[in-house]
Design a protein around this motif. Structure first.
Motif, PDB file in Angstrom:
ATOM      1  N   ASN A 121      34.397  32.582  29.594  1.00  0.00           N
ATOM      2  CA  ASN A 121      35.205  33.371  28.639  1.00  0.00           C
ATOM      3  C   ASN A 121      36.329  34.271  29.451  1.00  0.00           C
ATOM      4  O   ASN A 121      37.317  34.516  29.083  1.00  0.00           O
ATOM      5  CB  ASN A 121      34.513  33.888  27.432  1.00  0.00           C
ATOM      6  N   ALA A 122      35.587  34.960  30.435  1.00  0.00           N
ATOM      7  CA  ALA A 122      36.102  36.043  31.287  1.00  0.00           C
ATOM      8  C   ALA A 122      37.271  35.661  31.993  1.00  0.00           C
ATOM      9  O   ALA A 122      38.339  35.965  32.261  1.00  0.00           O
ATOM     10  CB  ALA A 122      35.026  37.023  32.081  1.00  0.00           C
ATOM     11  N   VAL A 123      36.787  34.343  32.698  1.00  0.00           N
ATOM     12  CA  VAL A 123      37.724  33.830  33.706  1.00  0.00           C
ATOM     13  C   VAL A 123      38.804  33.139  32.860  1.00  0.00           C
ATOM     14  O   VAL A 123      40.218  33.282  33.468  1.00  0.00           O
ATOM     15  CB  VAL A 123      36.988  32.629  34.459  1.00  0.00           C
ATOM     16  N   ALA A 124      38.775  32.502  31.794  1.00  0.00           N
ATOM     17  CA  ALA A 124      39.765  31.964  31.006  1.00  0.00           C
ATOM     18  C   ALA A 124      40.560  33.008  30.563  1.00  0.00           C
ATOM     19  O   ALA A 124      42.038  32.971  30.475  1.00  0.00           O
ATOM     20  CB  ALA A 124      39.224  31.181  29.888  1.00  0.00           C
ATOM     21  N   ALA A 125      40.124  34.269  30.268  1.00  0.00           N
ATOM     22  CA  ALA A 125      40.993  35.580  29.803  1.00  0.00           C
ATOM     23  C   ALA A 125      42.068  35.745  30.852  1.00  0.00           C
ATOM     24  O   ALA A 125      43.098  36.218  30.689  1.00  0.00           O
ATOM     25  CB  ALA A 125      40.257  36.432  29.433  1.00  0.00           C
ATOM     26  N   MET A 126      41.381  35.814  31.947  1.00  0.00           N
ATOM     27  CA  MET A 126      42.310  36.230  33.167  1.00  0.00           C
ATOM     28  C   MET A 126      43.213  35.070  33.496  1.00  0.00           C
ATOM     29  O   MET A 126      44.501  35.478  33.774  1.00  0.00           O
ATOM     30  CB  MET A 126      41.386  36.441  34.372  1.00  0.00           C
ATOM     31  N   ARG A 127      42.895  33.839  33.421  1.00  0.00           N
ATOM     32  CA  ARG A 127      43.810  32.789  33.463  1.00  0.00           C
ATOM     33  C   ARG A 127      44.811  32.684  32.386  1.00  0.00           C
ATOM     34  O   ARG A 127      46.110  32.420  32.550  1.00  0.00           O
ATOM     35  CB  ARG A 127      43.037  31.330  33.337  1.00  0.00           C
ATOM     36  N   GLU A 135      45.861  46.105  39.293  1.00  0.00           N
ATOM     37  CA  GLU A 135      45.387  44.849  38.915  1.00  0.00           C
ATOM     38  C   GLU A 135      43.890  44.584  38.940  1.00  0.00           C
ATOM     39  O   GLU A 135      43.349  43.905  38.078  1.00  0.00           O
ATOM     40  CB  GLU A 135      45.847  43.762  40.368  1.00  0.00           C
ATOM     41  N   THR A 136      42.976  45.140  39.848  1.00  0.00           N
ATOM     42  CA  THR A 136      41.680  45.366  39.665  1.00  0.00           C
ATOM     43  C   THR A 136      41.019  45.722  38.513  1.00  0.00           C
ATOM     44  O   THR A 136      40.344  45.244  37.799  1.00  0.00           O
ATOM     45  CB  THR A 136      40.946  45.911  40.918  1.00  0.00           C
ATOM     46  N   ARG A 137      41.652  46.915  37.977  1.00  0.00           N
ATOM     47  CA  ARG A 137      41.220  47.470  36.662  1.00  0.00           C
ATOM     48  C   ARG A 137      41.645  46.415  35.619  1.00  0.00           C
ATOM     49  O   ARG A 137      40.876  46.293  34.677  1.00  0.00           O
ATOM     50  CB  ARG A 137      41.858  48.875  36.479  1.00  0.00           C
ATOM     51  N   GLU A 138      42.828  45.759  35.453  1.00  0.00           N
ATOM     52  CA  GLU A 138      43.104  44.984  34.559  1.00  0.00           C
ATOM     53  C   GLU A 138      42.075  43.769  34.400  1.00  0.00           C
ATOM     54  O   GLU A 138      41.633  43.498  33.335  1.00  0.00           O
ATOM     55  CB  GLU A 138      44.558  44.566  34.817  1.00  0.00           C
ATOM     56  N   ASN A 139      41.784  43.210  35.647  1.00  0.00           N
ATOM     57  CA  ASN A 139      40.916  41.879  35.511  1.00  0.00           C
ATOM     58  C   ASN A 139      39.252  42.625  34.986  1.00  0.00           C
ATOM     59  O   ASN A 139      38.747  41.863  34.429  1.00  0.00           O
ATOM     60  CB  ASN A 139      40.668  41.591  37.058  1.00  0.00           C
ATOM     61  N   ALA A 194      28.582  43.546  29.742  1.00  0.00           N
ATOM     62  CA  ALA A 194      30.059  44.089  29.333  1.00  0.00           C
ATOM     63  C   ALA A 194      30.101  45.479  29.532  1.00  0.00           C
ATOM     64  O   ALA A 194      31.026  46.033  30.324  1.00  0.00           O
ATOM     65  CB  ALA A 194      30.162  43.858  28.063  1.00  0.00           C
ATOM     66  N   GLN A 195      28.916  46.400  29.387  1.00  0.00           N
ATOM     67  CA  GLN A 195      29.200  47.757  29.467  1.00  0.00           C
ATOM     68  C   GLN A 195      29.161  48.118  30.707  1.00  0.00           C
ATOM     69  O   GLN A 195      29.844  48.820  31.225  1.00  0.00           O
ATOM     70  CB  GLN A 195      27.997  48.384  28.757  1.00  0.00           C
ATOM     71  N   PHE A 196      28.580  47.297  31.513  1.00  0.00           N
ATOM     72  CA  PHE A 196      28.462  47.761  33.213  1.00  0.00           C
ATOM     73  C   PHE A 196      29.794  47.269  33.610  1.00  0.00           C
ATOM     74  O   PHE A 196      30.424  48.388  34.387  1.00  0.00           O
ATOM     75  CB  PHE A 196      27.455  46.715  33.738  1.00  0.00           C
ATOM     76  N   LEU A 197      30.356  46.219  33.238  1.00  0.00           N
ATOM     77  CA  LEU A 197      31.824  46.115  33.665  1.00  0.00           C
ATOM     78  C   LEU A 197      32.641  47.004  33.411  1.00  0.00           C
ATOM     79  O   LEU A 197      33.515  47.437  34.103  1.00  0.00           O
ATOM     80  CB  LEU A 197      32.136  44.561  33.274  1.00  0.00           C
ATOM     81  N   TYR A 198      32.917  47.332  32.228  1.00  0.00           N
ATOM     82  CA  TYR A 198      33.744  48.444  31.591  1.00  0.00           C
ATOM     83  C   TYR A 198      33.450  49.763  32.239  1.00  0.00           C
ATOM     84  O   TYR A 198      34.523  50.402  32.515  1.00  0.00           O
ATOM     85  CB  TYR A 198      33.158  48.505  30.054  1.00  0.00           C
ATOM     86  N   ASN A 199      32.232  50.194  32.847  1.00  0.00           N
ATOM     87  CA  ASN A 199      32.182  51.497  33.438  1.00  0.00           C
ATOM     88  C   ASN A 199      32.107  51.374  34.979  1.00  0.00           C
ATOM     89  O   ASN A 199      32.080  52.604  35.665  1.00  0.00           O
ATOM     90  CB  ASN A 199      30.771  51.835  33.223  1.00  0.00           C
ATOM     91  N   GLN A 200      32.588  50.399  35.570  1.00  0.00           N
ATOM     92  CA  GLN A 200      32.527  50.391  36.956  1.00  0.00           C
ATOM     93  C   GLN A 200      33.872  50.786  37.506  1.00  0.00           C
ATOM     94  O   GLN A 200      34.575  50.148  38.132  1.00  0.00           O
ATOM     95  CB  GLN A 200      32.513  48.834  37.518  1.00  0.00           C
ATOM     96  N   ARG A 201      34.547  51.753  37.238  1.00  0.00           N
ATOM     97  CA  ARG A 201      35.911  52.406  37.628  1.00  0.00           C
ATOM     98  C   ARG A 201      35.523  52.991  38.953  1.00  0.00           C
ATOM     99  O   ARG A 201      34.497  53.833  39.201  1.00  0.00           O
ATOM    100  CB  ARG A 201      36.764  53.138  36.616  1.00  0.00           C
ATOM    101  N   HIS A 202      36.351  52.792  40.039  1.00  0.00           N
ATOM    102  CA  HIS A 202      36.312  53.373  41.094  1.00  0.00           C
ATOM    103  C   HIS A 202      37.782  54.133  41.290  1.00  0.00           C
ATOM    104  O   HIS A 202      38.728  53.674  40.952  1.00  0.00           O
ATOM    105  CB  HIS A 202      36.230  52.660  42.341  1.00  0.00           C
ATOM    106  N   ILE A 203      37.451  55.217  42.315  1.00  0.00           N
ATOM    107  CA  ILE A 203      38.738  56.155  42.472  1.00  0.00           C
ATOM    108  C   ILE A 203      40.024  55.435  42.904  1.00  0.00           C
ATOM    109  O   ILE A 203      40.975  55.683  42.595  1.00  0.00           O
ATOM    110  CB  ILE A 203      38.403  57.501  43.237  1.00  0.00           C
ATOM    111  N   ASP A 204      39.616  54.497  43.858  1.00  0.00           N
ATOM    112  CA  ASP A 204      40.847  53.665  44.485  1.00  0.00           C
ATOM    113  C   ASP A 204      40.767  52.429  43.906  1.00  0.00           C
ATOM    114  O   ASP A 204      41.583  51.606  44.681  1.00  0.00           O
ATOM    115  CB  ASP A 204      40.437  53.749  46.108  1.00  0.00           C
ATOM    116  N   GLU A 205      40.576  52.311  42.815  1.00  0.00           N
ATOM    117  CA  GLU A 205      40.728  50.724  42.231  1.00  0.00           C
ATOM    118  C   GLU A 205      42.273  50.706  41.841  1.00  0.00           C
ATOM    119  O   GLU A 205      42.881  51.451  41.472  1.00  0.00           O
ATOM    120  CB  GLU A 205      39.870  50.820  40.956  1.00  0.00           C
TER     121      GLU A 205
END
Ligand code: SF4
Length: 302
Positions: free
Chosen positions: A243-249, A105-109, A91-102
């Motif tokens: 759970n993550a896939v279902a949240a996006m769905r 839509e990618t950020r939302e997911n 969870a923490q890894f995903l939360y912190n993976q922001r990129h300048i050109d993100e």
């Protein structure tokens, strides 16, 4: 032990069981509820308040608070989950993976997934979560509501009304089918959670009752047949990622409902009945026994 519930799962608060008043709703199907609401020109959340009384809002405030707390706890925790599968918290890894050109839509997911991982990892670690509708499916509803509250700056009151609608959907599925993976496979757990989350989002976005029904229906329909095959019987693989896939769905189902509710052919009640009959037809290997699917074929690294 402190588990609270929205949508029909068990309720345990600080070790004591809290009983919901049974038969509080006279209507048994979404169709009956929808007709009554339209005849009286009331929303679903107003219907729920009429059935439950105003005390429902204090209860749901506690639910929402516990959901947000579980996300915060999950985001600040790292390490390997217990059980022997060597599953690392992400969870923490995903939360912190922001990129300048993100892209947006990618950020939302990414953020929605981070929140769903956070709660599901807390569940796998025995932390405090809200069953929504079950422990294994507890990440979906909080993930989408927390993300949308931050994105749209909606009030807690709006979130509580959306949660009430999501809870109503969970209760209808529990009453007319099952929310148990042991009875209906994962379609009954994560499928129900996705349906609850999609309906809650539709309410949050001000959609009408037909659109809310369609959002709930689409979300459940496209989980039909989903098996429960947790590796080693642990609620980790495939549960956390699922759970993550279902949240996006849930977000996608709500978006579709916004455009297409006038054209739908399948009612929510019909898909609930279909889910139940599909679950009863499933081999027990795919209903929480860990005897089939991933649980059977996965080989643990030695
Ligand atoms: S795979 Fe089974 S244990 Fe895991 S979330 Fe789905 S129903 Fe629950």
């Amino acid at each position: 032990m402190r588990v609270v519930s929205v949508g029909g799962g068990d309720i345990v608060i600080d070790g004591r069981e809290e009983m919901l008043v049974p038969d509080i709703y006279k209507e048994n199907t979404f169709s009956e509820i929808s007709s009554l609401c339209k005849a009286n020109n009331i929303s679903l959340s107003e219907y729920i308040e009429q059935c439950e009384g105003k005390k429902i809002w204090n209860f749901l405030y506690e639910i929402w608070d516990a959901m947000k707390h579980s996300i915060n706890e999950g985001l600040t925790s790292t390490g390997i989950l217990e059980g022997g599968l060597n599953v690392e918290r992400k969870a923490q890894f995903l939360y912190n993976q922001r990129h300048i050109d993100e892209s947006q839509e990618t950020r939302e997911n990414r953020i929605v997934c981070a929140y769903a991982f956070a709660v599901s990892e807390q569940n796998a670690a025995g932390g405090t979560i809200v069953t929504a509708p079950t422990c294994g499916a507890s990440g979906v509803v909080p993930a989408v509501l927390r993300y949308m509250q931050e994105k749209k700056h909606v009030t807690d009151e709006q979130i509580l009304r959306a949660l009430a609608v999501g809870g109503l959907i969970g209760n209808l599925i529990k009453q007319n089918a099952s929310i148990s993976g042991a009875k209906c496979g994962c379609q009954g757990e994560v499928g129900t959670a996705c349906s609850m989350a999609s309906a809650a989002l539709a309410d949050l976005f001000g959609m009408d009752i037909d659109q809310i029904e369609y959002a709930a229906e689409v979300a459940l329909e496209h989980h039909l047949g989903l098996t429960c095959d947790p590796i080693c019987g642990l609620v980790q693989i495939p549960c956390i990622e699922r759970n993550a896939v279902a949240a996006m769905r849930a977000i996608n189902a709500m978006s579709l409902a916004n455009f297409l509710s006038n054209t739908r052919k399948i009612s929510f009640d019909l898909v609930v009945q279909t889910m139940y009959e599909t679950g009863l037809d499933m081999s027990s290997d795919y209903r929480e026994t860990a005897d089939g699917g991933l649980a059977k074929l996965y080989k643990i690294d030695s």
